[in-house]
Design an enzyme around this catalytic site. Structure first.
Site, PDB file in Angstrom:
ATOM      1  CG  ASP A 183      50.152 -49.003  13.611  1.00 46.83           C
ATOM      2  OD1 ASP A 183      49.186 -49.223  14.078  1.00 46.83           O
ATOM      3  OD2 ASP A 183      50.670 -48.376  13.025  1.00 46.83           O
ATOM      4  CB  SER A 190      46.536 -44.268   8.480  1.00 46.81           C
ATOM      5  OG  SER A 190      45.805 -45.496   8.936  1.00 46.81           O
ATOM      6  CG  MET A 191      42.713 -43.998   3.466  1.00 48.88           C
ATOM      7  SD  MET A 191      40.912 -43.688   3.591  1.00 48.88           S
ATOM      8  CE  MET A 191      40.864 -41.918   3.963  1.00 48.88           C
ATOM      9  CG  HIS A 199      47.861 -46.046  13.531  1.00 47.66           C
ATOM     10  ND1 HIS A 199      48.526 -46.604  12.270  1.00 47.66           N
ATOM     11  CD2 HIS A 199      46.700 -45.220  12.828  1.00 47.66           C
ATOM     12  CE1 HIS A 199      47.710 -46.178  11.279  1.00 47.66           C
ATOM     13  NE2 HIS A 199      46.960 -45.464  11.377  1.00 47.66           N
TER      14      HIS A 199
END
Length: 268
Positions: free
Chosen positions: A194, A93-94, A224
């Site tokens: 997601d 993700s980030m 996710h």
């Protein structure tokens, strides 16, 4: 503030191939720790830092910015390069966006990038209003534990501070502008289902990087936080295969036999 259970950073010394693993926004090392531990079990030297403002309470995240988060992984990368001849970066993700920025900034010091459900944009309709909203509303609902596997929870915050969300939006914009500078081999692992980061972010990243050695794998059974979901073992295998293809010395049994049994540092 005491850390949330499972939010401890992780490091294990191994062989000459190093791997930096980055967790995501409002999450903690717990979300990617099985990934990091699996890589360490192959004999790699692995570092999984706790990002500033994470792993405690959302109020601590509110006073941090993307520059703080990036500075932490940049320090860890530099430490790995001092002890390893070959270094890879991974992220969720980030954390994937952090890994991509490291690749853009550090060039040949990084031999490859492996990311899971990489974030590239905040898609919420209110995102353009964050510069103003953050002064009016402190938090919004959390984004953790988007996991298909029953009974599995992600350790993270149940609220998202809007000051931090505003900084995240600026960070994504910064990384997007730097993606053409990413030239390293790239493995992108994407969940079609997601509910936090849509697959279009992976497509955007794949369309903008300058890497010529690019592979995408679909995580059909996971949401996710795929590193804790049904496809976790696939992620682990594909990452090891990716690393050993690019760094033959990293093959199981040669990456860190001299360091077998090395103790973990920074977590139980």
């Amino acid at each position: 503030m005491p850390l949330l259970p499972g939010a401890e950073p992780f490091r294990r010394d191994g062989g000459e191939v190093g791997v930096l693993v980055c967790h995501g926004f409002t999450g903690s090392p717990q979300s990617v720790r099985p990934w990091a531990e699996h890589l360490a079990d192959q004999g790699f030297t692995v570092s999984l830092p706790l990002l500033p403002g994470h792993g405690t309470r959302w109020q601590d995240l509110q006073i941090t910015t993307w520059q703080d988060w990036y500075a932490e992984v940049d320090r860890e990368l530099r430490a790995l390069t001092e002890h390893c001849t070959t270094v890879f970066v991974c992220g969720l993700s980030m954390g994937a966006a952090l890994a991509l920025r490291l690749a853009a900034k550090h060039g040949d010091a990084i031999s490859g990038v492996a990311v899971v459900n990489p974030g590239n944009k905040i898609h919420d309709a209110a995102a353009p209003l964050l510069p103003v909203l953050r002064h009016l509303v402190r938090t919004t609902k959390g984004i953790t534990s988007d996991i298909a596997k029953p009974g599995i929870k992600e350790v993270g915050y149940d609220r998202v501070p809007l000051d931090a969300a505003y900084s995240l939006r600026r960070f994504f914009q910064q990384v997007d502008s730097e993606l053409p500078r990413v030239t390293q081999p790239l493995l992108v692992m994407t969940s079609p289902q997601d509910h936090v980061v849509p697959p279009v972010d992976s497509e955007r990243i794949l369309s903008r990087v300058s890497s010529t050695d690019v592979r995408q794998k679909l995580l059909e059974r996971s949401y996710h936080v795929a590193t804790l979901d049904h496809d976790a073992e696939q992620i682990f295998r594909d990452t090891v295969d990716f690393i050993t293809r690019l760094a033959p010395q990293a093959r199981t049994g040669t990456a860190g036999t001299a360091q077998e049994g090395a103790a973990d540092r920074g977590g139980a």
